[in-house]
Scaffold this active site. Structure first.
Site: not given
Ligand SMILES: *Cc1c(COP(=O)(O)O)cnc(C)c1O
Length: 405
Positions: A186
């Site tokens: 992210k």
């Molecule tokens: C990455 C992501 C999540 C969840 O995040 P994690 O930290 O990997 O559990 C939820 N929604 C979206 C749209 C994402 O891209």
């Protein structure tokens, strides 16, 4: 796109504070922690940077969605309207609180189509959950007025859109609650982690307790805390928070690089009249983690991506190629209601009905879409080279199509 690309001494230094104190837990151990409260500091820094009254760190973006839903009182039998194009975490969180995911079409914003949301409302609808996919926003004015009109909660999944905004407000701070993910890919990362953002003191207080076994955090020590309701352990460790604290201070640097690289790539691709770009409800608010664009037909898009792949040019499509994570078409485990533990009847029936639901409006968008992830490491020359290669590949396909036609 992700903050891990620019790992630096800033992250190492914050981490070493925790390594040296040896206190890896965010609560308690006041005497041993040498004044380091990385999780608390990160929550304050997130509130300041993104303009949220409250922030509750948790162990992942998925945990953030689950915690937010619990704190908003979403549970057994409630319907949550969400898009057909998202990440699997969206429906995982809905199912985990006993609620029912209601999937509706996306439009050329690559997020919820407000008209489709309106059509999906039933007496059981409790919440609308826009997912701000690929760095950019849903039409929040339209969704807010639908929610106001029908008395629905608005929960923003802004996990992929850290630092993006809509009409001056950070995504994630507009609805009743919002979430970021700090997983490894992210915009800013803790390694693993997430946060619930909310301007409601009541929602925040519930998130704080729910994510730590229901502890009210009001006792003289953890043993003396009361438990006003059931909770889970979704705590973030101090090690993860330390990384996040360094990254949140660099997030504007990351966003500026993304914007520069995305703008340069977009300018090059704009030379092709057959290309249209993703619709942005607020173009100034794009966090620019991706560049997403469309060709006029599914056939042309498939031919262009095939050509780009043959030439080793990056650019993904969530419909046929590359990726089984993001679109309803590939979610057989969801449509088959393949759960290790039994789901309740309403959930199972709703999931099985997805197999025959008409997603042709989403298909018409997703089958023509190409998304390129924007790297923080690209040099100006590399962006130019990538863009020119893409243009050449697209023009090659367009030329052969016109000969065939
Ligand atoms: C990455 C992501 C999540 C969840 O995040 P994690 O930290 O990997 O559990 C939820 N929604 C979206 C749209 C994402 O891209």
């Amino acid at each position: 796109m992700p903050g891990y690309e620019l790992w630096s001494d800033a992250e190492r230094k914050e981490l070493m504070d925790v390594v040296e104190s040896g206190v890896l837990m965010r609560y308690g151990f006041d005497a041993q922690r040498k004044g380091h409260w990385k999780a608390k500091e990160l929550e304050q820094a997130i509130c300041n940077r993104f303009g949220s009254r409250h922030a509750q760190l948790v162990s992942s973006g998925t945990a953030a969605l689950t915690t937010a839903m619990a704190a908003l009182g979403i549970g057994a039998g409630d319907e949550v309207i969400m898009p057909s194009f998202t990440f699997v975490a969206s429906f995982e969180a809905v199912l985990s609180v006993g609620a029912i995911p209601v999937l509706v079409d996306v439009d050329e914003t690559l997020t919820l189509n407000p008209g489709a949301v309106r059509n999906a409302i039933t007496p059981k609808t409790k919440c609308v959950m826009p997912v701000h996919m690929c760095g950019s926003m849903a039409d929040m004015d339209a969704l807010q007025s639908i929610c106001a009109e029908h008395g629905l909660l608005l929960l923003e999944d802004a996990c992929q859109s850290i630092g993006a905004s809509y009409k001056g407000k950070s995504l994630g701070t507009i609805g009743d609650a919002g979430t970021f993910s700090f997983d490894f890919v992210k915009t800013m990362t803790c390694g693993e982690g997430g946060v619930v953002l909310t301007n409601s003191e009541e929602v925040y207080t519930k998130c704080d307790a729910y994510s730590d076994h229901g502890h009210d955090h009001k006792g003289v020590d953890r043993g003396a805390d009361l438990h006003p309701f059931l909770g889970y352990n979704f705590r973030l460790s101090e090690l993860h928070a330390a990384v996040g604290l360094a990254q949140v201070k660099r997030v504007d640097e990351f966003l500026a690089i993304q914007k520069k690289n995305q703008t340069a790539l977009k300018n090059i691709l704009s030379a092709i009249p057959q290309i249209s770009f993703r619709k942005l409800p607020d173009p100034d608010g794009d966090s620019c983690t991706f560049l997403s664009w469309f060709l006029p037909t599914e056939e042309l898009t498939r031919a262009v991506i095939t050509e780009m792949k043959a030439q080793g040019i990056a650019g993904g499509n969530f419909y046929w190629f590359d990726n089984n994570w993001h679109y309803i078409r590939k979610w057989d485990h969801l449509k088959n209601a393949s759960s290790l533990h039994p789901l309740h009847d309403e959930q199972r029936k709703a999931l099985q009905a997805l197999a025959s639901q008409d997603f042709s409006a989403s298909d018409a968008v997703m089958s023509r879409c190409v998304s390129t992830s924007i790297s923080l490491l690209w040099t100006e020359e590399q962006v130019k080279e990538k863009g020119e290669k893409m243009v050449a590949a697209i023009n090659k396909v367009l030329a052969s199509e016109s000969i065939n036609a």
